[in-house]
Design an enzyme around this catalytic site. Structure first.
Site, PDB file in Angstrom:
ATOM      1  CB  SER A 240       2.706   1.625   6.620  1.00 45.16           C
ATOM      2  OG  SER A 240       1.452   1.641   7.240  1.00 45.16           O
TER       3      SER A 240
ATOM      4  CG  ASP B 139       0.377  -4.172   2.895  1.00 46.97           C
ATOM      5  OD1 ASP B 139       0.909  -3.705   1.868  1.00 46.97           O
ATOM      6  OD2 ASP B 139      -0.328  -3.494   3.661  1.00 46.97           O
TER       7      ASP B 139
ATOM      8  CG  HIS C 112      -0.454   0.222   2.529  1.00 51.67           C
ATOM      9  ND1 HIS C 112      -0.195  -0.794   3.421  1.00 51.67           N
ATOM     10  CD2 HIS C 112      -0.152   1.374   3.176  1.00 51.67           C
ATOM     11  CE1 HIS C 112       0.249  -0.289   4.556  1.00 51.67           C
ATOM     12  NE2 HIS C 112       0.289   1.035   4.439  1.00 51.67           N
TER      13      HIS C 112
END
Length: 725
Positions: A651, A218, A82
């Site tokens: 992240s 991810d 992402h």
């Protein structure tokens, strides 16, 4: 950084192993014996050398608001899928849908450059507290205080950035107890090497987001490039891979429950230093407003995107971001309630106040500062609705967002550079223009018009003393859907702002030149920008008051603690020490810390968001595990939990073992831990990581990326020059 109240003596271990986002300098103050007992096998000075101002931690890089890490000397960077989504979207079309299909460069020449993509490698941290505080004139009011500190920060950054390819910033700790100058090398040529299919990188979609158990791959792999002489340079076919001094080799053995890990990265912002009443305001107004406004925008984008394949791609990146923030807000509300966080903060403040009162005159300024901060907070709450709408809602529609950006850029350009808003200084112009150029991929008119209609409807419902003048001027003071929709149609029909060439010309024009265009959407943006600028002046005064008051209170809080206190996240490099472990989310339920490929297949419905790509399911169902099977699980580990202290900005953070080897990539927190931003709860504080063995299984058994595996050092044989597959 000098030892101050921010850096209390840390010879004793932290009270909670997982709690604390520690700065590199603080790591050197922690007890080496405690770190060894936790599982660190490296000398702490290997992590950070105070003489050089660098170390293994510098293998952790900033990737445009996310974290990432070098995993090979040849400039390979691993981060989240992402976090690389903008590059993936940039190169996707209905005919070549890389979002759905994924991407693997067969050779280096095929790697895809990302417009505006950058990697920042940390170089040094310098305490500049004395310089910053000395810049405030005697007797300065709050506006003058803010402007003096803002000016000094700009001067320090300008001096720091005299070196080529350097990106610097001044950050404050504990509301202004400390100020640090952060210096980083900025690499400007970043290319996509590998992205898994959407059915891997986003498996579970919004339904599984912030949840456990999780089965999401991810991750994505990028490569940073430099000029042939090793200096940072924009994209060029002549560029060569960046040579990373520090990187994290991949730990092919992975992790098991109770293993020691470290999560390194650039956590964005947390709120543990807020007063209880400030937390209560977020609970009662801010997060409900986020849920309301963004929820409407999500429904709009999903509805219009489903009607057009190109439109679905255009809104994909924005929709992904909105979903994340929207669900996060729900988790914050649930966590604040579940953990009684506001009430606990009130109790903690009361305890500090009692202690400070016993200290007599020494801590009287701290008590007075807290009382004044409460008055400031109460005044701010009165204007919340208008300020929230003015700041957030118009940015949902790309047209008004672009219009206000161009308008603010023009207004600020008329000032001397040092007097401009930081986000519009000359050093930011390249970034702004890159964003304006990239916007072309995000514009989808049916969505645009619906989002702007929703904004106008909300603005026209504000009370008389809280109106947004730009809306009243261009759309009237009362809402009629038919009339407003017609005005919006005319706005978009008459604008050139959404034409890329014209938009880029506008980015270099003055306010007078923009006004002379008589462009209706731009005219709305010019008026909206003026109100945003006026609001910024109000916020400057509030920030000046906070700079005056909050440090006094925080000094008392830190002194009362009598133990190490890691500062709130502020986008700087941090380390969290943790263990791999599960948790009990509620009565009668216990979650184990690992998920597997078999669990992923069990969720597969063949429909989004649980649609496993065929090339993945075939290999998984055949149990072609290769060398990546966990001997105890007898399966491929997909995700794992640890009790690391993480937040937004983490992240893509590398999760490494005690040897400094990469065992996973952080990408999320569990639902019960979202309100961790306000207070760490060891019972539910869990972050979610992609297991390195799932990454390697994907590259090996699914993608047959042999050369990439050799480049990563997990397969024998040197990679062929220029080859990634």
């Amino acid at each position: 950084m000098k030892k101050t109240l921010l850096l209390l003596s840390l010879v004793a271990a932290p009270a909670l192993a997982g709690e604390g986002k520690w700065t590199p300098q603080q790591v050197l103050e922690l007890s080496p014996a405690w770190l060894r007992a936790q599982g660190l096998q490296l000398p702490p000075k290997k992590l950070w050398d105070p003489k050089r101002g660098t170390g293994l931690l510098a293998g952790t890089v900033n990737v445009g608001g996310c974290s990432g890490s070098f995993i090979a000397e040849s400039g390979l960077v691993i981060t989240n899928h992402h976090c690389a989504f903008g590059v993936i979207q940039e190169h996707s079309t209905p005919q070549r849908d890389l979002i759905t299909q994924g991407f693997l460069a067969s050779k280096r020449e095929d790697e895809l450059p990302g417009k505006g993509s950058r990697v920042q490698v940390p170089r040094s941290f310098t305490d500049v507290t004395k310089d910053v505080l000395a810049s405030v004139p005697e007797g300065a009011d709050d506006v003058a205080r803010y402007k003096a500190i803002d000016r000094k920060e700009k001067e320090l950054v300008a001096e720091c950035e005299k070196r080529p390819a350097t990106r610097c910033k001044v950050v404050s700790f504990d509301g202004g107890v400390n100020y640090t100058l952060v210096d980083a090398v900025e690499l400007m040529d970043v290319r996509l090497v590998y992205a898994p299919p959407r059915g891997v990188g986003e498996y579970g979609g919004d339904e599984d987001n912030w949840m456990w158990p999780r089965h999401t791959g991810d991750f994505a792999i990028l490569r940073a490039y430099t000029a042939p002489d090793g200096t940072s340079a924009p994209f060029s076919e002549k560029n060569i891979p960046y040579k990373a001094e520090f990187f994290f080799p991949l730990a092919t053995q992975g992790v098991k429950p109770n293993d020691f890990v470290m999560v390194l990265g650039y956590p964005g912002v947390t709120f543990r230093a807020l007063l209880a009443e400030e937390m209560a305001e977020r609970q009662s107004r801010y997060y409900p407003a986020i849920r309301d406004v963004l929820g409407e925008a999500i429904r709009t984008l999903e509805a219009v995107g489903e009607k057009d394949a190109a439109g679905k791609i255009a809104v994909a990146s924005q929709l992904k971001s909105l979903h994340n923030v929207h669900k996060n807000a729900g988790g914050q509300l649930a966590g604040l309630k579940r953990g009684n966080i506001v009430e606990k903060q009130r109790e903690a403040e009361a305890a500090v106040a009692v202690w400070a009162q016993k200290g007599g005159a020494k801590w009287q300024p701290a008590l007075e500062a807290r009382a004044a901060l409460l008055v400031e907070q109460s005044a701010t709450a009165k204007s919340f609705d208008r300020e929230f709408l003015l700041a957030v809602a118009p940015r949902l529609a790309r047209g008004p967002a672009v219009a206000t950006t161009v308008s603010r850029m023009a207004a600020e350009r008329a000032k001397p550079d040092m007097e401009r808003r930081p986000e519009y200084m000359e050093r930011e112009h390249v970034r702004i223009k890159e964003r304006l150029e990239r916007e072309q991929k995000n514009i989808f008119l049916p969505a645009e018009k619906q989002l702007l209609l929703a904004f106008v409807r909300r603005a026209q419902s504000l009370p008389a003393d809280a109106r947004i003048a730009a809306v009243d001027k261009h759309f009237g003071k009362t809402f009629s859907e038919k009339d407003v929709a017609a005005k919006i149609d005319a706005l978009y029909a008459g604008t050139k702002l959404l034409t890329q060439d014209e938009r880029m010309k506008m980015a270099g024009e003055s306010v007078g030149q923009l006004e002379a265009r008589k462009d209706p959407l731009l005219a709305f943006g010019l008026d909206l920008a003026r109100e945003q600028a006026e609001l910024d002046e109000v916020k400057d005064r509030r920030q000046g008051a906070s700079m005056r008051l909050r440090p006094e209170w925080r000094k008392a809080v830190l002194a009362h603690a009598g133990k190490p206190v890691a500062p709130d996240a502020n986008g700087t490099l941090r380390v969290s020490f943790a263990k791999v472990q599960g948790y009990a989310p509620r009565d009668g339920a216990i979650y184990t810390p690992q998920t597997t490929l078999s669990g992923l297949l069990a969720k597969n419905t063949g429909k989004e968001p649980f649609d496993v790509p065929e090339k993945v399911s075939k290999v998984a169902e055949a149990k072609r595990f290769g060398a990546w099977q966990d001997t105890k699980l007898k399966d491929i580990p997909v995700n794992f939990l640890s009790d690391a202290d993480t937040t937004g900005g983490n992240s893509g953070s590398p999760t490494v073992n005690g040897k400094g080897q990469l065992v996973g990539v952080n990408f999320d927190r569990v639902w019960e831990n979202v309100a961790n931003d306000f207070g760490y709860n060891p019972e539910v504080a869990r972050n979610v990581n992609v297991d390195v063995r799932y990454i390697l299984w994907m590259l090996d058994q699914v993608e047959n990326a042999d050369a990439l595996l050799r480049e990563l050092g997990v397969r024998k044989g040197a990679p062929v020059a220029g080859e990634t597959r």
